[in-house]
Write a protein that holds these residues in place. Structure first.
Motif, PDB file in Angstrom:
ATOM      1  N   ILE A 129    -108.555 -50.381 -14.033  1.00  0.00           N
ATOM      2  CA  ILE A 129    -107.757 -51.183 -12.850  1.00  0.00           C
ATOM      3  C   ILE A 129    -108.746 -52.262 -12.160  1.00  0.00           C
ATOM      4  O   ILE A 129    -108.109 -53.350 -12.202  1.00  0.00           O
ATOM      5  N   MET A 130    -109.833 -51.856 -11.959  1.00  0.00           N
ATOM      6  CA  MET A 130    -110.867 -52.984 -11.236  1.00  0.00           C
ATOM      7  C   MET A 130    -111.049 -54.204 -12.279  1.00  0.00           C
ATOM      8  O   MET A 130    -110.971 -55.289 -12.098  1.00  0.00           O
ATOM      9  N   ALA A 131    -111.434 -53.742 -13.467  1.00  0.00           N
ATOM     10  CA  ALA A 131    -111.984 -54.566 -14.448  1.00  0.00           C
ATOM     11  C   ALA A 131    -110.652 -55.453 -14.862  1.00  0.00           C
ATOM     12  O   ALA A 131    -110.899 -56.883 -15.281  1.00  0.00           O
TER      13      ALA A 131
ATOM     14  N   GLY B  65    -100.090 -50.059 -12.114  1.00  0.00           N
ATOM     15  CA  GLY B  65    -101.249 -49.241 -11.748  1.00  0.00           C
ATOM     16  C   GLY B  65    -100.927 -48.138 -11.076  1.00  0.00           C
ATOM     17  O   GLY B  65    -101.835 -46.950 -10.886  1.00  0.00           O
ATOM     18  N   ASP B  66     -99.872 -48.029 -10.414  1.00  0.00           N
ATOM     19  CA  ASP B  66     -99.456 -46.774  -9.562  1.00  0.00           C
ATOM     20  C   ASP B  66     -98.618 -45.767 -10.458  1.00  0.00           C
ATOM     21  O   ASP B  66     -98.541 -44.637 -10.201  1.00  0.00           O
TER      22      ASP B  66
ATOM     23  N   ASP C  88    -106.498 -62.993  -7.280  1.00  0.00           N
ATOM     24  CA  ASP C  88    -107.376 -62.022  -7.076  1.00  0.00           C
ATOM     25  C   ASP C  88    -106.514 -61.125  -6.225  1.00  0.00           C
ATOM     26  O   ASP C  88    -105.700 -61.622  -5.322  1.00  0.00           O
ATOM     27  N   TRP C  89    -106.836 -59.648  -6.172  1.00  0.00           N
ATOM     28  CA  TRP C  89    -105.697 -59.033  -5.324  1.00  0.00           C
ATOM     29  C   TRP C  89    -106.478 -57.567  -4.922  1.00  0.00           C
ATOM     30  O   TRP C  89    -107.397 -57.471  -5.381  1.00  0.00           O
ATOM     31  N   GLU C  90    -105.956 -56.981  -3.968  1.00  0.00           N
ATOM     32  CA  GLU C  90    -106.563 -55.408  -3.761  1.00  0.00           C
ATOM     33  C   GLU C  90    -105.933 -54.433  -4.479  1.00  0.00           C
ATOM     34  O   GLU C  90    -104.837 -54.310  -4.641  1.00  0.00           O
ATOM     35  N   VAL C  91    -106.869 -53.730  -4.998  1.00  0.00           N
ATOM     36  CA  VAL C  91    -106.524 -52.741  -6.009  1.00  0.00           C
ATOM     37  C   VAL C  91    -106.581 -51.311  -5.180  1.00  0.00           C
ATOM     38  O   VAL C  91    -107.369 -50.988  -4.404  1.00  0.00           O
ATOM     39  N   ARG C  92    -105.496 -50.442  -5.649  1.00  0.00           N
ATOM     40  CA  ARG C  92    -105.519 -49.107  -5.117  1.00  0.00           C
ATOM     41  C   ARG C  92    -106.324 -48.297  -6.105  1.00  0.00           C
ATOM     42  O   ARG C  92    -106.007 -48.425  -7.307  1.00  0.00           O
ATOM     43  N   LEU C  93    -107.175 -47.510  -5.706  1.00  0.00           N
ATOM     44  CA  LEU C  93    -108.108 -46.595  -6.525  1.00  0.00           C
ATOM     45  C   LEU C  93    -108.152 -45.088  -6.233  1.00  0.00           C
ATOM     46  O   LEU C  93    -107.413 -44.783  -5.033  1.00  0.00           O
ATOM     47  N   GLY C  94    -108.475 -44.370  -7.069  1.00  0.00           N
ATOM     48  CA  GLY C  94    -108.412 -42.911  -6.704  1.00  0.00           C
ATOM     49  C   GLY C  94    -108.168 -41.979  -7.705  1.00  0.00           C
ATOM     50  O   GLY C  94    -107.649 -40.811  -7.612  1.00  0.00           O
TER      51      GLY C  94
END
Length: 340
Positions: free
Chosen positions: A123-125, A301-302, A137-143
């Motif tokens: 997701i980040m890459a 990504g969700d 560019d955007w804010e990614v949700r992680l976990g």
């Protein structure tokens, strides 16, 4: 007689309703605060070595998330007891740059061992691949957690062919709660990178079994493709997916309007009425494309399967399981997982 729901449909219903409430920005802010900086640094180096490599990494998100959710399953190598996704019909000789993910993982393991999942690395890459080549560019949700298995069959059942038309793609994306606008915007991932002659031979020489080329291809562009991919070509030869293949921009959509889409699944977005309006919009307004693309990547990504997972120390293999756990909890073993 009771109707039996196909397993594929059961899977789709499960995955589309199982988005994790735990995904959030800054997930690693305390456990690995430099994680996003580390990922971007490795991606910068990969871009400097080979521009195509970051486009290949970005496409891993789509190939991962559509098959049992965003769980890093696409990264697993085959084992004697498991056929994974790397050799599925849509991935074999196509997906690449797994070594870049390996490099990211190695850097993260040095900084904070056992903390950042391979699923989150994708997701980040993917975000960084876009941002580093001129895109949004955007804010990614992680976990996310990493899967304990992978399935070539699941990938074959779900991933679309380059022959797919817009109608099929619309239906597929809707099963994942992704709209027509999401479909067109996310297809803009082909703004960077290359595709193989294998994926377009039928367009050039036998569209829909006619023995003739796809009439939607601009004649001049078709001549270019004929030179790139003659009938006797090594079908792993690659061509640019749009005319600015190292810059993430809206040229991809301008090319579709001009009949210069490389893949059938690309050009059909302009020939099909329901998707054409978004192709025109994005071809004229790059900011609209960038906004819709970022929103689509976050939504994709969700996608989560809700299955058990782990944080792999090596993205290519599941973690070793202590023998005593296997003896005490044999019913907890996942099907097709090789435990060591």
């Amino acid at each position: 007689m009771a109707m039996v729901m196909p397993l594929f449909l059961i899977f789709l219903l499960h995955i589309t309703s199982a988005t994790s409430p735990d995904l959030r920005p800054g997930f690693y802010s305390k456990t690995c605060p430099q994680s996003e900086i580390i990922v971007r640094d490795v991606m910068k180096k990969a871009l400097a070595r080979e521009a195509r490599s970051v486009a290949s990494v970005m496409r891993l998100q789509f190939h991962d998330c559509f098959v049992n959710g965003c769980d890093g399953s696409v990264l697993l190598d085959d084992t004697p007891t498991m056929l994974g996704e790397k050799l599925s019909l849509s991935n074999i000789n196509s997906l690449r740059s797994f070594e870049v993910v390996d490099q990211v993982k190695e850097a993260l393991e040095k900084a904070c061992p056992g903390v950042v999942s391979c699923a989150d690395i994708i997701i980040m890459a993917s975000r960084d691949a876009v941002a580093l080549t001129g895109g949004p560019d955007w804010e990614v949700r992680l976990g996310r957690l990493d899967s304990l298995s992978a399935s070539q069959e699941d990938s074959d059942d779900i991933m679309p062919s380059p022959r797919a038309n817009a109608s099929y793609l619309i239906d597929l994306f809707q099963k994942f709660n992704l709209t027509v606008k999401d479909l067109v915007a996310l297809s803009g991932s082909h703004s960077i990178g290359q595709g193989r002659c294998f994926s377009i031979m039928f367009r050039l020489y036998n569209q829909s079994g006619t023995g003739r080329p796809d009439p939607a291809i601009d004649p001049t562009y078709r001549e270019e493709l004929n030179r790139l991919c003659p009938l006797d070509v090594d079908q792993n030869v690659t061509g640019n997916l749009d005319s600015t293949p190292v810059v993430f921009d809206n040229q991809y959509f301008k090319d579709l309007v001009a009949g210069r889409g490389f893949l059938n699944s690309d050009q059909t977005l302009f020939t099909f009425p329901q998707t054409r309006e978004f192709v025109r919009l994005f071809s004229k307004h790059q900011n609209e494309f960038f906004k819709a693309f970022a929103e689509g990547m976050v939504k994709m990504g969700d996608l989560q399967s809700g299955r058990p997972g782990e944080v792999r120390t090596n993205c290519r293999v599941v973690n070793a399981r202590p023998v005593h756990l296997l003896l005490e909890y044999p019913d907890k073993m996942e099907n097709n997982v090789e435990y060591m």
